[in-house]
Write a protein that holds these residues in place. Structure first.
Motif, short mmCIF file in Angstrom:
data_model
loop_
_atom_site.label_atom_id
_atom_site.label_comp_id
_atom_site.label_asym_id
_atom_site.label_seq_id
_atom_site.Cartn_x
_atom_site.Cartn_y
_atom_site.Cartn_z
N UNK A 1 47.60 22.51 44.44
CA UNK A 1 48.82 21.91 44.07
C UNK A 1 48.06 21.51 41.79
N UNK A 2 47.62 22.32 41.37
CA UNK A 2 47.15 22.43 39.87
C UNK A 2 48.32 23.49 39.31
N UNK A 3 48.93 23.42 37.73
CA UNK A 3 49.40 24.06 37.24
C UNK A 3 48.20 25.56 37.34
N UNK A 4 49.38 26.59 37.33
CA UNK A 4 48.83 28.20 37.26
C UNK A 4 47.74 28.04 35.39
N UNK A 5 48.45 27.32 34.72
CA UNK A 5 47.48 27.52 33.22
C UNK A 5 46.38 27.08 33.76
N UNK A 6 45.85 26.23 34.61
CA UNK A 6 44.64 25.19 34.55
C UNK A 6 44.46 26.06 35.61
N UNK A 7 44.67 26.81 36.63
CA UNK A 7 43.61 28.06 37.05
C UNK A 7 43.00 29.34 35.86
N UNK A 8 44.49 29.68 35.29
CA UNK A 8 43.36 30.87 34.11
C UNK A 8 42.68 30.30 33.56
N UNK A 9 42.29 29.50 33.17
CA UNK A 9 41.46 28.36 32.43
C UNK A 9 40.53 28.44 33.01
N UNK A 10 40.59 28.09 33.84
CA UNK A 10 39.32 28.69 34.47
C UNK A 10 38.79 29.93 35.47
N UNK A 11 39.44 30.52 34.83
CA UNK A 11 39.07 32.41 34.90
C UNK A 11 39.42 32.45 36.34
N UNK A 12 40.08 31.32 36.97
CA UNK A 12 40.76 32.01 38.53
C UNK A 12 41.60 32.87 38.94
N UNK A 13 41.39 34.43 39.58
CA UNK A 13 43.12 34.93 40.07
C UNK A 13 43.64 34.60 41.16
N UNK A 14 43.96 34.61 40.75
CA UNK A 14 45.50 33.51 42.28
C UNK A 14 45.69 34.65 43.16
N UNK A 15 46.18 34.32 44.22
CA UNK A 15 46.06 35.45 44.96
C UNK A 15 47.66 34.92 46.14
N UNK A 16 48.58 34.57 46.20
CA UNK A 16 49.77 34.18 47.11
C UNK A 16 50.65 35.04 47.07
N UNK A 17 51.19 34.76 48.93
CA UNK A 17 50.48 33.79 49.95
C UNK A 17 48.94 34.32 50.82
N UNK A 18 48.22 35.23 50.15
CA UNK A 18 47.53 36.62 51.09
C UNK A 18 46.71 37.50 49.64
N UNK A 19 45.67 37.59 50.31
CA UNK A 19 44.78 38.80 49.89
C UNK A 19 44.91 39.90 50.80
N UNK A 20 44.77 41.29 50.73
CA UNK A 20 44.76 42.04 51.96
C UNK A 20 42.87 42.93 51.07
N UNK A 21 42.86 42.86 52.28
CA UNK A 21 40.93 43.94 52.04
C UNK A 21 40.97 44.89 53.08
N UNK A 22 41.38 45.85 53.52
CA UNK A 22 40.29 46.82 54.28
C UNK A 22 41.07 46.58 55.48
N UNK A 23 40.55 46.42 56.72
CA UNK A 23 41.47 45.92 57.69
C UNK A 23 41.71 44.43 58.13
N UNK A 24 41.70 43.24 56.39
CA UNK A 24 42.12 42.17 56.72
C UNK A 24 43.01 41.49 55.50
N UNK A 25 43.32 40.33 56.09
CA UNK A 25 44.50 39.45 55.53
C UNK A 25 43.71 38.68 54.96
#
Length: 212
Positions: free
Chosen positions: A109-133
């Motif tokens: 529930x943190x603000x987007x700016x808080x994640x950005x300050x920690x160098x965290x890339x947000x994926x919402x609602x999912x992150x797909x890679x190869x055959x997986x979601x």
């Protein structure tokens, strides 16, 4: 333990993580940093070293697999900012070369700016890679052609011994429709999984990962 899912090899680690060697990606779910501090603020007598121990376990995994990317599959933080998250910020700065992805969960529930300050890339609602979601709550996945890997429910399994004694362990669940990763945090309960035909359960014992 290494298994094959949808044509790709996954390493199931007893520290409650999965490693995708083909993609140099280490994935965990339900880290829940800040949860113990949140409970202590509410007046409950919860040990103060839970988050530190979990980050130490994560360090062991990072040294073991040396991934390019660390993926948190939801519920990285349990609540708002507190002292445990401040500790994580310092931990993160020391590992700033590691690509860090967060698929948002219901507790993130943190603000987007808080994640950005920690160098965290947000994926919402999912992150797909190869055959997986990768998605925190599998039933919400809309990528019908992919196999969802989720978290959220903190899966567990009961093993009954020869003397009728029973023990409950966290587990990896690979169902016909989706998979569920164990909660990485040591400060969580367990939801008992009841597998259907042809579904696979891997219990996480103190010594190893075993199929049951």
């Amino acid at each position: 333990m290494t298994i094959t899912v949808k044509g790709e090899e996954l390493v199931l680690d007893k520290e409650r993580a999965v490693y995708l060697q083909k993609h140099s990606l280490l994935a965990i779910s339900d880290l829940h940093l800040g949860k113990s501090a949140h409970f202590r603020q509410a007046g409950l007598n919860v040990p103060a070293n839970i988050a530190l121990n979990d980050l130490q376990r994560l360090d062991v995994l990072l040294k073991k697999y040396n991934p390019d990317t660390l993926l948190i599959n939801g519920d990285m933080f349990h609540h708002g900012l507190n002292a445990e998250i401040d500790h994580f910020k310092a931990w993160r700065m020391e590992r700033n070369n590691l690509k860090f992805l967060l698929v948002k969960g219901n507790h993130d529930l943190l603000d987007t700016a808080e994640y950005k300050a920690m160098n965290i890339d947000i994926k919402e609602p999912s992150f797909c890679l190869g055959p997986f979601c990768f998605i925190h709550d599998a039933p919400k996945c809309t990528e019908e052609e992919l196999y969802p890997i989720s978290g959220h429910i903190h899966p567990g399994v009961t093993i009954i011994g020869k003397a009728k004694q029973s023990l409950k362990f966290p587990c990896f669940y690979f169902g016909n429709e989706y998979a569920v990763l164990p909660a990485f945090s040591s400060f969580t309960g367990l939801y008992k999984i009841r597998p259907k035909k042809n579904e696979r359960i891997f219990a996480i014992t103190p010594d190893s990962v075993v199929e049951v």
